[in-house]
Design a protein around this motif. Structure first.
Motif, mmCIF file in Angstrom:
data_model
loop_
_atom_site.group_PDB
_atom_site.id
_atom_site.type_symbol
_atom_site.label_atom_id
_atom_site.label_comp_id
_atom_site.label_asym_id
_atom_site.label_seq_id
_atom_site.Cartn_x
_atom_site.Cartn_y
_atom_site.Cartn_z
ATOM 1 N N ILE A 74 29.075 -3.186 -6.210
ATOM 2 C CA ILE A 74 27.803 -2.488 -6.048
ATOM 3 C C ILE A 74 27.997 -1.484 -4.919
ATOM 4 N N ALA B 92 22.903 -8.322 -5.699
ATOM 5 C CA ALA B 92 24.139 -9.107 -5.704
ATOM 6 C C ALA B 92 23.840 -10.596 -5.725
ATOM 7 N N VAL C 157 29.664 -5.577 -2.146
ATOM 8 C CA VAL C 157 28.614 -4.610 -1.826
ATOM 9 C C VAL C 157 29.140 -3.763 -0.668
ATOM 10 N N THR D 260 26.720 1.241 -2.424
ATOM 11 C CA THR D 260 25.420 1.462 -1.807
ATOM 12 C C THR D 260 25.563 2.309 -0.547
ATOM 13 N N ALA E 214 20.531 -3.454 -2.934
ATOM 14 C CA ALA E 214 21.882 -3.758 -3.402
ATOM 15 C C ALA E 214 22.269 -5.196 -3.081
#
Length: 481
Positions: A396, A438, A369, A398, A434
């Protein structure tokens, strides 16, 4: 204190008034000026102190340090200098009695590893009973007392005040992160560095420095003025730092022949062990912080401690004492064999380091992330996106600190790099969402790497700053899963 005493070491021209007047305090923010103040008019990036001379004069400001011709008020003193940032450093050191000359000052510079290095050195010095001051990204410390830090290296006026406070409270040694901005903008002029450490140089701050050469040259300023230097010779910029250094040098490395060399390296999820080769002798070293980068930080710290005259056995014991640094590969335990790591990695090299470290011990997937900060070097965004894609099993993308930029625009620029890889990814603008996502998709033995903010407990938007702590959020997500 008389103005002429405050200006010792400053090349100035007296335009009006007298340098024999008494000055009560020094300010570079016109809002803080008052009766008896000296207002140092700094030419900043967003505003210019010269614009606020009239408002400062109305508050009773006695003297002004200017860089250009201005309309002078009757009864006020004006001096002219070439560079007010440079002048402020001398002024600050003078008014606080040049406190850095009375303590052992260690400066650490480089793109990554500065914070960890200062805390490793502190651990060794704590072991031998020294009272240590720390100045850096996470916080400032006077012994066990924590003081909030607004930036990696404070402006010269606040920095010298902090040195004075440290000295008055019995600090003997100061471990200080030295940013490239602080070197280039004269914040650390008049700091009496005893030892300097170079960690590494990778892409960062090009929004300010424009080129890597300028960035390198800013870092090199520290080594041109310090007589004891510890240099990571494995880094491509290490040779340059060595070439400009004055006085004694201790080189460090893993892959190169160096004065302090790490061999027989073993990296686990819990830390590293290695054999230290120094002056023909071998020493076993244990550090409770995982990653190859931790070895480099340890080597730099060892070099500095040797320059202080500390024996090797004490240094190695001090290294073993440290349990980790907040926001630096900080582990968070979850449920069902899922764990997370929170790290400050916000540069290409920093992200690559932590992901490579994770790959050395993770049995399942690496779910990363991450994002990139707004109003900062845009060129590193696709680079970091590609690094994350190559070294992760799922990404991810973000928000980080969007600042004045549109978060989704930043995310799309990061995505350009990730899309070049085979790694599956998705974009979730809200950082909390986010992180929660996860945790939701993680399976046993997976590791969630949350990169970019580390120790920070806030998130900066165009119109507000909110409380946000990656560690707190992932802990909450684990608790609710």
């Amino acid at each position: 204190m008389k103005l002429k005493e405050i200006l010792k070491g400053v090349d100035y021209t007296l335009l009006q008034g007298s340098d024999e007047i008494e000055i009560e305090n020094v300010q570079y923010d016109s809002r803080k000026t008052g009766e008896g103040s000296l207002f140092v008019c700094i030419s900043g990036f967003k505003t210019n102190g010269h614009k606020y001379i009239d408002s400062a004069a109305e508050k009773g400001t006695a003297a002004f340090s200017v860089e250009k011709d201005v309309e002078m008020k009757p009864g006020k003193t004006y001096i002219k200098v070439k560079n007010n940032r440079e002048a402020l450093a001398h002024i600050a050191a003078n008014i606080y009695g040049r406190p850095s000359e009375k303590m052992n000052l260690v400066g650490v510079t480089g793109t990554n590893g500065k914070t960890s290095t200062t805390y490793i050195i502190k651990s060794v010095l704590d072991r031998i009973g020294h009272k240590v001051g720390v100045i850096g990204t996470i916080e400032n410390r006077i012994g066990d007392k924590v003081i909030h830090a607004d930036r990696t290296t404070p402006e010269s006026l606040e920095l010298q005040e902090l040195f004075k406070e440290m000295y008055d409270e019995g600090v003997t040694d100061v471990c200080m992160e030295v940013s490239s901005h602080s070197l280039d903008l004269h914040r650390v002029d008049c700091c009496d560095f005893d030892i300097a450490i170079f960690t590494n140089l990778t892409q960062d701050h090009l929004d300010y420095h424009k080129t890597m050469e300028n960035y390198r040259n800013a870092k090199a300023i520290l080594f041109k003025h310090c007589m004891k230097n510890v240099i990571n010779i494995d880094d491509p910029a290490g040779a340059y730092m060595e070439s400009v250094s004055k006085g004694e040098i201790i080189t460090t490395g893993i892959d190169s022949d160096a004065d302090l060399k790490a061999e027989n390296i073993d990296i686990t999820a819990h830390g590293v062990t290695f054999t230290l080769d120094y002056e023909g002798k071998q020493y076993p070293v244990e550090l409770n912080i995982p990653g190859k980068f931790s070895i480099y930080n340890a080597l730099g710290s060892i070099g500095a401690c040797l320059f202080m005259g500390i024996d090797m056995d004490t240094i190695i014991a001090g290294l073993k004492d440290i349990k980790g640094v907040r926001g630096r590969f900080q582990s968070v335990k979850g449920k069902n064999g899922v764990n997370a790591v929170v790290d400050y990695a916000h540069t290409p090299d920093g992200l690559e380091n932590i992901l490579n470290t994770a790959k050395e011990f993770v049995k399942g997937r690496i779910i990363t992330v991450f994002g990139c900060g707004g109003d900062r070097d845009k060129t590193k965004r696709p680079i970091m996106g590609e690094i994350a894609g190559k070294l992760s099993d799922y990404c991810i993308i973000t928000s980080d600190n969007p600042r004045t930029e549109d978060p989704e625009t930043i995310i799309n620029e990061v995505e350009v790099g990730t899309a070049k890889t085979d790694c599956p990814y998705e974009k979730i603008t809200g950082r909390k969402e986010a992180i929660y996502h996860a945790v939701k998709i993680a399976k046993p033995n997976d590791l969630i790497v949350i990169a970019g903010k580390g120790h920070e407990d806030y998130q900066i938007f165009a119109d507000k700053t909110i409380h946000f702590d990656d560690k707190e959020v992932v802990e909450q997500a684990f608790a609710e899963e």
